[in-house]
Design a protein around this motif. Structure first.
Motif, PDB file in Angstrom:
ATOM      1  N   ILE A 296       0.838  -1.202   0.000  1.00 20.84           N
ATOM      2  CA  ILE A 296       0.000   0.000   0.000  1.00 20.84           C
ATOM      3  C   ILE A 296       0.870   1.247   0.000  1.00 20.84           C
ATOM      4  O   ILE A 296       0.675   2.173  -0.796  1.00 20.84           O
ATOM      5  N   ARG A 297       1.848   1.279   0.888  1.00 21.68           N
ATOM      6  CA  ARG A 297       2.713   2.457   0.978  1.00 21.68           C
ATOM      7  C   ARG A 297       3.616   2.582  -0.242  1.00 21.68           C
ATOM      8  O   ARG A 297       3.940   3.684  -0.676  1.00 21.68           O
ATOM      9  N   SER A 298       4.006   1.447  -0.792  1.00 13.75           N
ATOM     10  CA  SER A 298       4.826   1.473  -2.000  1.00 13.75           C
ATOM     11  C   SER A 298       4.051   2.101  -3.148  1.00 13.75           C
ATOM     12  O   SER A 298       4.571   2.949  -3.883  1.00 13.75           O
ATOM     13  N   ASP A 299       2.783   1.698  -3.323  1.00 19.08           N
ATOM     14  CA  ASP A 299       1.959   2.244  -4.399  1.00 19.08           C
ATOM     15  C   ASP A 299       1.726   3.739  -4.235  1.00 19.08           C
ATOM     16  O   ASP A 299       1.461   4.448  -5.208  1.00 19.08           O
ATOM     17  N   GLN A 300       1.806   4.213  -2.988  1.00 15.90           N
ATOM     18  CA  GLN A 300       1.617   5.638  -2.730  1.00 15.90           C
ATOM     19  C   GLN A 300       2.926   6.419  -2.783  1.00 15.90           C
ATOM     20  O   GLN A 300       2.948   7.630  -2.570  1.00 15.90           O
ATOM     21  N   GLY A 301       4.028   5.720  -3.032  1.00 11.85           N
ATOM     22  CA  GLY A 301       5.322   6.396  -3.088  1.00 11.85           C
ATOM     23  C   GLY A 301       5.875   6.751  -1.724  1.00 11.85           C
ATOM     24  O   GLY A 301       6.814   7.540  -1.614  1.00 11.85           O
ATOM     25  N   ASP A 302       5.292   6.161  -0.646  1.00 11.88           N
ATOM     26  CA  ASP A 302       5.756   6.452   0.717  1.00 11.88           C
ATOM     27  C   ASP A 302       6.914   5.515   1.051  1.00 11.88           C
ATOM     28  O   ASP A 302       6.765   4.528   1.765  1.00 11.88           O
ATOM     29  N   VAL A 303       8.083   5.844   0.533  1.00 10.62           N
ATOM     30  CA  VAL A 303       9.224   4.943   0.693  1.00 10.62           C
ATOM     31  C   VAL A 303       9.667   4.857   2.148  1.00 10.62           C
ATOM     32  O   VAL A 303      10.094   3.788   2.612  1.00 10.62           O
ATOM     33  N   ASN A 304       9.574   5.946   2.896  1.00 13.21           N
ATOM     34  CA  ASN A 304       9.958   5.890   4.310  1.00 13.21           C
ATOM     35  C   ASN A 304       9.028   4.974   5.090  1.00 13.21           C
ATOM     36  O   ASN A 304       9.461   4.247   5.993  1.00 13.21           O
ATOM     37  N   VAL A 323       9.228  -5.525  -2.936  1.00 11.01           N
ATOM     38  CA  VAL A 323       8.282  -4.437  -2.637  1.00 11.01           C
ATOM     39  C   VAL A 323       9.042  -3.157  -2.293  1.00 11.01           C
ATOM     40  O   VAL A 323       8.706  -2.067  -2.766  1.00 11.01           O
ATOM     41  N   LEU A 324      10.092  -3.282  -1.471  1.00 11.90           N
ATOM     42  CA  LEU A 324      10.873  -2.100  -1.084  1.00 11.90           C
ATOM     43  C   LEU A 324      11.615  -1.526  -2.289  1.00 11.90           C
ATOM     44  O   LEU A 324      11.683  -0.300  -2.464  1.00 11.90           O
ATOM     45  N   ILE A 325      12.170  -2.393  -3.117  1.00 15.20           N
ATOM     46  CA  ILE A 325      12.847  -1.919  -4.331  1.00 15.20           C
ATOM     47  C   ILE A 325      11.869  -1.160  -5.220  1.00 15.20           C
ATOM     48  O   ILE A 325      12.180  -0.105  -5.780  1.00 15.20           O
ATOM     49  N   HIS A 326      10.646  -1.688  -5.324  1.00 18.23           N
ATOM     50  CA  HIS A 326       9.610  -1.016  -6.115  1.00 18.23           C
ATOM     51  C   HIS A 326       9.311   0.369  -5.544  1.00 18.23           C
ATOM     52  O   HIS A 326       9.182   1.354  -6.293  1.00 18.23           O
ATOM     53  N   ALA A 327       9.200   0.459  -4.209  1.00 18.24           N
ATOM     54  CA  ALA A 327       8.910   1.744  -3.563  1.00 18.24           C
ATOM     55  C   ALA A 327      10.032   2.742  -3.814  1.00 18.24           C
ATOM     56  O   ALA A 327       9.790   3.915  -4.099  1.00 18.24           O
ATOM     57  N   LEU A 328      11.253   2.277  -3.698  1.00 16.56           N
ATOM     58  CA  LEU A 328      12.399   3.157  -3.957  1.00 16.56           C
ATOM     59  C   LEU A 328      12.396   3.637  -5.398  1.00 16.56           C
ATOM     60  O   LEU A 328      12.690   4.809  -5.686  1.00 16.56           O
ATOM     61  N   GLY A 329      12.048   2.747  -6.306  1.00 13.67           N
ATOM     62  CA  GLY A 329      11.991   3.121  -7.715  1.00 13.67           C
ATOM     63  C   GLY A 329      10.925   4.162  -7.982  1.00 13.67           C
ATOM     64  O   GLY A 329      11.148   5.128  -8.713  1.00 13.67           O
ATOM     65  N   MET A 330       9.737   3.992  -7.362  1.00 16.57           N
ATOM     66  CA  MET A 330       8.663   4.958  -7.544  1.00 16.57           C
ATOM     67  C   MET A 330       9.059   6.334  -7.035  1.00 16.57           C
ATOM     68  O   MET A 330       8.610   7.363  -7.532  1.00 16.57           O
ATOM     69  N   ASN A 331       9.893   6.336  -6.007  1.00 21.33           N
ATOM     70  CA  ASN A 331      10.320   7.601  -5.408  1.00 21.33           C
ATOM     71  C   ASN A 331      11.576   8.152  -6.079  1.00 21.33           C
ATOM     72  O   ASN A 331      12.124   9.158  -5.645  1.00 21.33           O
ATOM     73  N   GLY A 332      12.057   7.452  -7.105  1.00 19.08           N
ATOM     74  CA  GLY A 332      13.216   7.928  -7.839  1.00 19.08           C
ATOM     75  C   GLY A 332      14.543   7.651  -7.168  1.00 19.08           C
ATOM     76  O   GLY A 332      15.588   8.153  -7.600  1.00 19.08           O
ATOM     77  N   ASN A 333      14.553   6.828  -6.105  1.00 16.65           N
ATOM     78  CA  ASN A 333      15.799   6.535  -5.377  1.00 16.65           C
ATOM     79  C   ASN A 333      16.513   5.339  -6.016  1.00 16.65           C
ATOM     80  O   ASN A 333      16.666   4.282  -5.402  1.00 16.65           O
ATOM     81  N   ILE A 334      16.952   5.521  -7.235  1.00 17.60           N
ATOM     82  CA  ILE A 334      17.575   4.418  -7.975  1.00 17.60           C
ATOM     83  C   ILE A 334      18.873   3.947  -7.313  1.00 17.60           C
ATOM     84  O   ILE A 334      19.089   2.741  -7.175  1.00 17.60           O
ATOM     85  N   PRO A 335      19.760   4.862  -6.879  1.00 16.52           N
ATOM     86  CA  PRO A 335      20.989   4.390  -6.231  1.00 16.52           C
ATOM     87  C   PRO A 335      20.704   3.562  -4.976  1.00 16.52           C
ATOM     88  O   PRO A 335      21.352   2.539  -4.731  1.00 16.52           O
ATOM     89  N   GLU A 336      19.718   3.991  -4.196  1.00 14.34           N
ATOM     90  CA  GLU A 336      19.400   3.252  -2.973  1.00 14.34           C
ATOM     91  C   GLU A 336      18.802   1.887  -3.314  1.00 14.34           C
ATOM     92  O   GLU A 336      19.066   0.898  -2.631  1.00 14.34           O
ATOM     93  N   ALA A 337      17.987   1.842  -4.379  1.00 16.84           N
ATOM     94  CA  ALA A 337      17.434   0.564  -4.812  1.00 16.84           C
ATOM     95  C   ALA A 337      18.541  -0.379  -5.268  1.00 16.84           C
ATOM     96  O   ALA A 337      18.524  -1.579  -4.966  1.00 16.84           O
TER      97      ALA A 337
END
Length: 755
Positions: A296-304, A323-337
């Protein structure tokens, strides 16, 4: 859940109080042998031996031991035979149980109702309802009266195949004065769920009350599961909330079903409310709940928020990492992913194709074609096989980059229907008739080629004569006509669409809203905006179609002014419709295309007012756009609004900020400050970050500053690319260091980096 209840409360020999003899004999059985246990029981008082032996048979480790213990009976009763039958049934040998039944009759011991129930239950588990009914008839012929367990077993034997019989047995049970139990209603619920007609479910609570059956948590979770599988969020919510009428507290299973259903329905805010209520109710979180909330939070872009839940998992499994990698990707945090991908490998969790597909998708979202290719290759390097989704992402990325030849060269499997459709779409979008025909020729015989792709290719090529010829070469269907009208709408061909719709109205095809939307689009392309609006407002009168979001989105898409777009939105609201994300994105895109950045920012605020969470990419693109206009006031305002919306700036955000400040202030001070902010916020810089900072130093004719940035870049294991070398060369040239500039240029060429 229902099956568990039946097993726990299923038929069995009458319970007897365990004697001291039985308990001691069991210890001997477990530590020694069946023979030793028999010897001990033989020395016990006669009144204890029979029940003790039955108890031992029930707990025997295998059939041989059970037979040894049973054989010690001097005069076995119906209970003793029934207990031995259960031993055979537990081992999966129903035929062996039937042999015990024959031995029982041969010994002149008559089976009682419990014996019949045990055998009926064994056959029910094998879905042999004919054998169950045979035993049911036999017990009545022998003068026995069926009890609630008997009827529950009858119902259970046919619940998967014939709900009519389930109700027939229920009616028969009630007519005989046998009161149903909670297990009866659990079986009915399961049968209703398998039948698919859920209309009886709302009546069950009143039926249960009529028979003085108190619903339990298993009843409620079973019903919720059925509605959840049907995608009926409203009834899942209703049954969850109605538990309190019977004083039932929701358990973790009930919360899990509700949250999963809300997740699929996109009701993230409501899900968060129930998740908070879980904490207040003292419900212990489990892995399923955490996973659903992560999604749910991943789909909303709530990576934290995703990270917070991920941290509660003791040993995260692959799906949770994905799921966490997907959330990071949605938030544009490619290096962290990317870093998380390495972390999961270090923790012994092997990535799967989904992991790499997610990495490819986030790279594609930023237009990083080389990154998409690298992760596509990583699939085979890690011993995996790319799936259709992998090929689809790769082809889409190639198509978006204009690499049509490479996209068409991607090899497909016979089963790749979706990737093949994407290949056809890319080719037809580019008007590449040859590639469309070749792809049709490569398709397996099981794949039905859609000639509309060829029609689309000719239309995009501008050859409407051939497009019309191919379209008319096959019978006209509703879907073909709709697709053709969309193409005509894109070209503004109002007259052709009008004639086609008139023909459709007179035929069996009829006019659909999608066809009207194509007409609206055509009017817009042709500049007839009043006619486009009038078409929507008179749809019901002209075509008998009540306009929905489809038509309003079409009307929104042809507006060329801020006022026109907001008028469409007001018209939508005045007709009682709710705006959805799609129509706001159309508004936003139109404003960006026109360069009306203030209106684009206003659209984002409108989305939030209507409880829609704008994606982080909308903020980032606006920051870039304001930065390109040297408008630092609005750049900072967008960042503030982004944070207020609960979104954490991503590496893309910081890169956009750095570029905006660098171009406007022409000083590396702001860029260095932003880089420090990234480190303190836990956002890892990428190649774009360092190249942007290096570009600022280059504009300031500071080659030493550029070299320092390159050194820090390499410390982060980020390799210099053509943009890095371009900055080195530019900085040295502006500083009058022609030799150093030439040296950097030669070094770049030697490394195969073309400038």
């Amino acid at each position: 859940m229902i099956g568990f209840a039946i097993v726990c409360c299923g038929p069995g020999p009458r319970s007897r109080k365990r004697s001291v003899t039985a308990i001691r004999a069991l210890k001997i059985l477990r530590s020694n042998s069946a023979s030793a246990a028999v010897s001990f029981v033989a020395s016990a008082p006669a009144e204890d031996s029979g029940s003790a032996l039955d108890f031992l048979v029930r707990n025997a480790p295998d059939i041989d031991s059970a037979e040894t213990l049973f054989g010690a009976h001097s005069n076995p009763s119906a209970v003793s035979y029934t207990t031995l039958m259960q031993s055979y049934i537990r081992s999966g040998d129903v035929n062996g149980a039937e042999e015990v039944w024959k031995r029982m009759l041969a010994g002149s011991v008559q089976p009682d109702i419990v014996t019949y129930n045990v055998m009926m239950s064994a056959y029910a588990k094998k879905s042999d309802f004919i054998a169950v009914e045979r035993k049911f008839e036999e017990l009545q012929e022998n003068g026995l009266s069926p009890d609630v367990v008997t009827y529950n077993t009858l119902m259970r034997s046919v619940r998967d195949v014939d709900i009519g019989r389930v109700w027939k047995y229920f009616d028969n049970m009630v007519e005989r004065g046998v009161l149903p139990s909670d297990i009866t209603f659990s079986t009915i619920i399961d049968a209703v769920g398998k039948d698919g007609d859920l209309s009886p479910l709302p009546e069950l609570p009143s039926m249960m009350r009529a028979y003085n059956v108190h619903p339990n948590i298993f009843i409620y979770t079973a019903v919720m599961s059925i509605y959840s599988r049907a995608g009926d969020t409203r009834n899942v919510r209703h049954w969850f909330n109605s538990m309190s009428e019977f004083g039932i507290r929701p358990n973790v299973v009930a919360y899990g079903i509700l949250l999963d259903c809300l997740c699929k329905a996109g009701a993230s805010e409501e899900a968060e409310g129930y998740f908070e209520q879980m904490g207040k109710d003292g419900i212990q979180l489990n892995e399923k709940i955490l996973t659903v909330m992560m999604r749910i939070r991943s789909d909303q872009g709530d990576v934290n928020g995703v990270k917070e839940l991920f941290g509660l998992l003791e040993n995260p499994r692959l799906f949770r990492y994905n799921v966490l990698i997907h959330a990071l990707g949605m938030n544009g945090n490619i290096p962290e992913a990317t870093e998380l991908l390495e972390t999961m490998k270090a923790n012994g969790v092997t990535p799967d194709v989904v992991t790499f597909n997610t990495m490819m998708k986030m790279r594609a979202a930023t237009g990083d074609l080389e990154g998409v290719k690298a992760f596509y290759e990583a699939i085979s390097k890690n011993g995996l096989v790319a799936d259709g989704f992998s090929r689809s992402i790769l082809m889409d990325a190639l198509g978006d980059a204009g690499e049509l030849e490479q996209a068409m060269a991607v090899e497909l499997l016979p089963s790749d229907v979706v990737p093949r459709t994407i290949k056809l779409r890319i080719a037809s979008d580019h008007g590449d008739v040859t590639s469309v025909k070749r792809t049709f020729g490569e398709a397996p015989s099981s794949y039905t080629a859609d000639s509309m792709f060829l029609v689309r290719a000719y239309a995009r090529k501008g050859d409407w004569q051939m497009a019309s010829k191919v379209y008319n070469s096959e019978p006209v269907t509703r879907s073909r006509l709709t697709s053709y009208l969309r193409l005509l709408g894109e070209s503004g061909n109002v007259s052709h669409i009008t004639r086609a719709m008139e023909s459709a109205r007179k035929s069996d095809i009829g006019v659909t809203e999608e066809m009207v939307a194509a007409l609206i689009d055509a009017y817009g392309v042709d500049g007839q905006l009043d006619s486009a609006r009038e078409t929507l407002t008179s749809m019901e009168e002209l075509f008998g179609i009540v306009p929905t979001i489809i038509s309003y989105t079409a009307l929104m898409g042809v507006q060329r002014t801020r006022k026109g777009r907001h008028d469409v939105l007001e018209l939508l609201f005045s007709n009682g419709l709710d705006a959805v994300e799609t129509i706001f994105r159309v508004m936003w895109s139109a404003a960006i295309e026109e360069g009306d950045l203030d209106d684009a920012a206003a659209v984002i605020e409108l989305m939030r007012e209507h409880r829609l969470l704008p994606h982080v990419s909308l903020y980032n693109k606006l920051i870039v756009a304001f930065g390109n206009k040297r408008d630092l006031v609005n750049v900072e305002a967008m960042v503030a609004k982004m944070k207020k919306a609960g979104m954490r700036p991503s590496v893309v955000t910081y890169n956009a900020l750095m570029d905006a400040f660098g171009k406007t202030l022409r000083s590396p001070v702001a860029g260095e400050r932003l880089l420090n902010d990234m480190h303190s916020s836990g956002v890892a810089p990428d190649a774009v970050t360092f190249n942007t900072l290096a570009a600022i130093y280059a504009r300031c004719a500071d080659p030493d500053g550029v070299n320092d940035v390159v050194a820090r870049m390499e410390q982060q294991n980020i390799l210099p690319d053509k943009f890095t070398y371009s900055n080195i060369i530019t900085a040295n040239r502006r500083a009058g260091r022609a030799d150093q500039a030439q040296e950097a240029s030669e070094q770049a060429r030697a490394m195969g980096i073309l400038l």
